[in-house]
Scaffold this motif. Structure first.
Motif, PDB file in Angstrom:
ATOM      1  N   THR A 179     -29.162  12.758   1.675  1.00 32.51           N
ATOM      2  CA  THR A 179     -30.415  13.501   1.117  1.00 32.51           C
ATOM      3  C   THR A 179     -30.801  12.605  -0.358  1.00 32.51           C
ATOM      4  O   THR A 179     -29.853  11.736  -0.821  1.00 32.51           O
ATOM      5  N   LEU A 180     -32.020  12.851  -0.802  1.00 34.75           N
ATOM      6  CA  LEU A 180     -32.247  11.972  -1.860  1.00 34.75           C
ATOM      7  C   LEU A 180     -31.697  12.644  -3.099  1.00 34.75           C
ATOM      8  O   LEU A 180     -31.296  13.841  -3.316  1.00 34.75           O
ATOM      9  N   ASP A 181     -31.086  11.590  -4.180  1.00 32.15           N
ATOM     10  CA  ASP A 181     -30.696  12.060  -5.306  1.00 32.15           C
ATOM     11  C   ASP A 181     -31.554  12.153  -6.416  1.00 32.15           C
ATOM     12  O   ASP A 181     -31.963  11.408  -7.340  1.00 32.15           O
ATOM     13  N   ALA A 182     -32.047  13.541  -6.421  1.00 33.02           N
ATOM     14  CA  ALA A 182     -33.083  13.655  -7.531  1.00 33.02           C
ATOM     15  C   ALA A 182     -32.703  13.765  -8.957  1.00 33.02           C
ATOM     16  O   ALA A 182     -33.238  13.340  -9.813  1.00 33.02           O
ATOM     17  N   SER A 183     -31.188  14.098  -8.936  1.00 33.20           N
ATOM     18  CA  SER A 183     -30.593  14.074 -10.533  1.00 33.20           C
ATOM     19  C   SER A 183     -30.474  12.838 -11.137  1.00 33.20           C
ATOM     20  O   SER A 183     -30.533  12.472 -12.328  1.00 33.20           O
ATOM     21  N   SER A 184     -30.626  11.647 -10.527  1.00 34.16           N
ATOM     22  CA  SER A 184     -30.412  10.327 -11.078  1.00 34.16           C
ATOM     23  C   SER A 184     -31.883   9.701 -11.491  1.00 34.16           C
ATOM     24  O   SER A 184     -31.846   8.724 -12.036  1.00 34.16           O
ATOM     25  N   PHE A 185     -32.940  10.440 -10.783  1.00 34.25           N
ATOM     26  CA  PHE A 185     -34.046   9.959 -11.294  1.00 34.25           C
ATOM     27  C   PHE A 185     -35.059  11.126 -11.528  1.00 34.25           C
ATOM     28  O   PHE A 185     -35.836  11.586 -10.941  1.00 34.25           O
ATOM     29  N   LYS A 186     -34.866  11.476 -12.858  1.00 34.31           N
ATOM     30  CA  LYS A 186     -35.494  12.704 -13.344  1.00 34.31           C
ATOM     31  C   LYS A 186     -36.995  12.862 -13.441  1.00 34.31           C
ATOM     32  O   LYS A 186     -37.633  13.752 -13.188  1.00 34.31           O
ATOM     33  N   ALA A 187     -37.478  11.762 -13.708  1.00 37.03           N
ATOM     34  CA  ALA A 187     -38.832  11.626 -13.793  1.00 37.03           C
ATOM     35  C   ALA A 187     -39.595  11.755 -12.412  1.00 37.03           C
ATOM     36  O   ALA A 187     -40.782  12.355 -12.287  1.00 37.03           O
ATOM     37  N   PHE A 188     -38.875  11.316 -11.440  1.00 34.70           N
ATOM     38  CA  PHE A 188     -39.304  11.440  -9.867  1.00 34.70           C
ATOM     39  C   PHE A 188     -38.853  12.651  -9.279  1.00 34.70           C
ATOM     40  O   PHE A 188     -39.109  12.910  -8.128  1.00 34.70           O
ATOM     41  N   ALA A 189     -37.931  13.386 -10.102  1.00 29.81           N
ATOM     42  CA  ALA A 189     -37.411  14.541  -9.518  1.00 29.81           C
ATOM     43  C   ALA A 189     -38.408  15.479  -8.585  1.00 29.81           C
ATOM     44  O   ALA A 189     -37.890  15.739  -7.442  1.00 29.81           O
ATOM     45  N   PRO A 190     -39.459  16.025  -9.067  1.00 31.74           N
ATOM     46  CA  PRO A 190     -40.091  17.025  -8.292  1.00 31.74           C
ATOM     47  C   PRO A 190     -40.775  16.430  -6.909  1.00 31.74           C
ATOM     48  O   PRO A 190     -40.614  16.970  -6.060  1.00 31.74           O
ATOM     49  N   LEU A 191     -40.944  15.176  -6.919  1.00 34.34           N
ATOM     50  CA  LEU A 191     -41.550  14.310  -5.854  1.00 34.34           C
ATOM     51  C   LEU A 191     -40.200  14.309  -4.925  1.00 34.34           C
ATOM     52  O   LEU A 191     -40.420  14.731  -3.613  1.00 34.34           O
ATOM     53  N   LEU A 192     -39.111  13.993  -5.297  1.00 39.74           N
ATOM     54  CA  LEU A 192     -38.011  13.746  -4.385  1.00 39.74           C
ATOM     55  C   LEU A 192     -37.515  15.107  -4.014  1.00 39.74           C
ATOM     56  O   LEU A 192     -37.201  15.170  -2.724  1.00 39.74           O
ATOM     57  N   GLU A 193     -37.554  15.893  -4.627  1.00 39.23           N
ATOM     58  CA  GLU A 193     -37.225  17.318  -4.221  1.00 39.23           C
ATOM     59  C   GLU A 193     -38.150  18.072  -3.087  1.00 39.23           C
ATOM     60  O   GLU A 193     -37.646  18.351  -2.004  1.00 39.23           O
ATOM     61  N   ASP A 194     -39.496  17.692  -3.275  1.00 39.22           N
ATOM     62  CA  ASP A 194     -40.259  18.412  -2.297  1.00 39.22           C
ATOM     63  C   ASP A 194     -40.225  17.413  -0.948  1.00 39.22           C
ATOM     64  O   ASP A 194     -40.815  17.668  -0.026  1.00 39.22           O
ATOM     65  N   SER A 195     -39.528  16.095  -0.939  1.00 37.78           N
ATOM     66  CA  SER A 195     -39.638  15.116   0.060  1.00 37.78           C
ATOM     67  C   SER A 195     -38.470  15.136   0.618  1.00 37.78           C
ATOM     68  O   SER A 195     -38.039  14.154   1.575  1.00 37.78           O
ATOM     69  N   GLN A 196     -37.419  16.008   0.374  1.00 35.59           N
ATOM     70  CA  GLN A 196     -36.214  16.060   1.096  1.00 35.59           C
ATOM     71  C   GLN A 196     -36.007  16.081   2.618  1.00 35.59           C
ATOM     72  O   GLN A 196     -35.680  15.272   3.143  1.00 35.59           O
ATOM     73  N   ALA A 197     -36.692  17.123   3.082  1.00 36.55           N
ATOM     74  CA  ALA A 197     -36.923  17.218   4.541  1.00 36.55           C
ATOM     75  C   ALA A 197     -37.598  15.808   5.047  1.00 36.55           C
ATOM     76  O   ALA A 197     -37.169  15.408   6.327  1.00 36.55           O
ATOM     77  N   TYR A 198     -38.674  15.448   4.339  1.00 36.17           N
ATOM     78  CA  TYR A 198     -39.437  14.164   5.206  1.00 36.17           C
ATOM     79  C   TYR A 198     -38.529  13.140   5.087  1.00 36.17           C
ATOM     80  O   TYR A 198     -38.489  12.378   6.048  1.00 36.17           O
ATOM     81  N   ALA A 199     -37.653  13.010   4.030  1.00 36.97           N
ATOM     82  CA  ALA A 199     -36.852  11.626   3.730  1.00 36.97           C
ATOM     83  C   ALA A 199     -35.560  11.731   4.814  1.00 36.97           C
ATOM     84  O   ALA A 199     -35.095  10.795   5.461  1.00 36.97           O
TER      85      ALA A 199
END
Length: 300
Positions: free
Chosen positions: A1-21
């Protein structure tokens, strides 16, 4: 899974992209969203499925729809050169380049039959993983990289391991760099530190190949291994093309030493990370926790 906690500025994109990733192997391709972003821009809400997405399976289409809103939002923010996003893109680029050069070096040392070197350098302890110090003799660099690989493999056997977190962060950095690259965003420039790395790694490899007297037979195999080790994705392909073109233009004057040096020059400045690690702390790119002090010699 994507590590949204390490990239807080990109976190909303990463969270919504988990399934796609998960479906894309943590790669981002703008063509995956053909039709979806245009429909959303026109409707301002959940878009209708365009004919261009007719072949997408249900889960794949759902993953793209779930990510499309943030993909559009963050594409616009990157287009405006949002300061927070550009800062994190720079950090993601450095993390990805560190991992790329590590993988390329690992592949090269295997081709050189130096993974691990035999006999192992007596001066290098099992816990010494500072392979980024390219000023060291080549067998020392190879042994340190081998130690680091053993540490990672061993650490991955534990739940929520340091190596596992490092791997997730590297994959997330790759996703972010893919995202920016697909949008045509200018990536960070190459540091001047790489020029020094070029001289150092070239000198070490040249010394080793002269000592062994097998540069002519080993060079093609090691060069191919280095290029393949750069990884996958648009950025890796660009690096592979740049390094390969450089070699083709200069192969009459240089051998494997220059190829490895150019790869190091293009990919990343890692000497400061090695110095920080030796100073008793992990660098920002290597992780926020101390590195586990584990390692062993022998065959993987």
């Amino acid at each position: 899974t994507l590590d949204a906690s390490s990239f807080k500025a990109f976190a909303p994109l990463l969270e919504d992209s988990q399934a796609y990733a998960q479906l894309s192997g943590c790669r981002f391709r703008l063509s995956s969203f053909d039709g979806l972003l245009e429909e959303r821009a026109q409707s301002g809400s959940v878009p209708e499925v365009p004919p261009s997405r007719a072949r997408d399976s249900g889960p794949r289409l759902a993953a793209k729809l779930g990510a499309s809103s943030k993909v559009q939002e963050f594409a616009q923010r990157l287009g405006r050169r949002d300061d927070d996003l550009i800062d994190e893109l720079d950090r993601a680029f450095r993390i990805m380049m560190m991992e790329s050069v590590r993988n390329a070096m690992l592949s090269m040392f295997k081709a050189l039959e130096m993974f691990p070197p035999a006999p192992p350098p007596a001066e290098i302890e099992d816990q010494d993983c500072a392979y980024e110090d390219v000023a060291a003799p080549l067998p020392h660099i190879a042994q340190r990289l081998y130690n680091d690989q053993v540490r990672r493999i061993t650490d991955l056997e534990t739940d929520d391991s340091f190596a596992g977190r490092l791997q997730r962060r590297a994959m997330t950095a790759s996703f972010i760099v893919d995202f920016a690259s697909e949008l045509g965003v200018e990536l960070p420039p190459v540091s001047e530190t790489h020029l020094g790395m070029l001289q150092e790694i070239s000198r070490r490899v040249a010394e080793e190949t002269r000592r062994r007297g097998d540069a002519d037979s080993v060079e093609p195999r090691a060069r191919e291994a280095f290029l393949e080790g750069l990884g996958q994705g648009r950025l890796a392909e660009r690096l592979r093309k740049d390094v390969g073109s450089w070699w083709a233009e200069n192969k009459m004057a240089v051998g494997i030493a220059a190829i490895v040096g150019v790869g190091a020059m293009v990919i990343g400045g890692l000497v400061s990370a090695a110095a920080a690690r030796r100073g008793g702390r992990a660098s920002d790119d290597a992780g926020d926790e101390e590195r586990p002090q584990r390692g062993r010699r022998g065959e993987l």
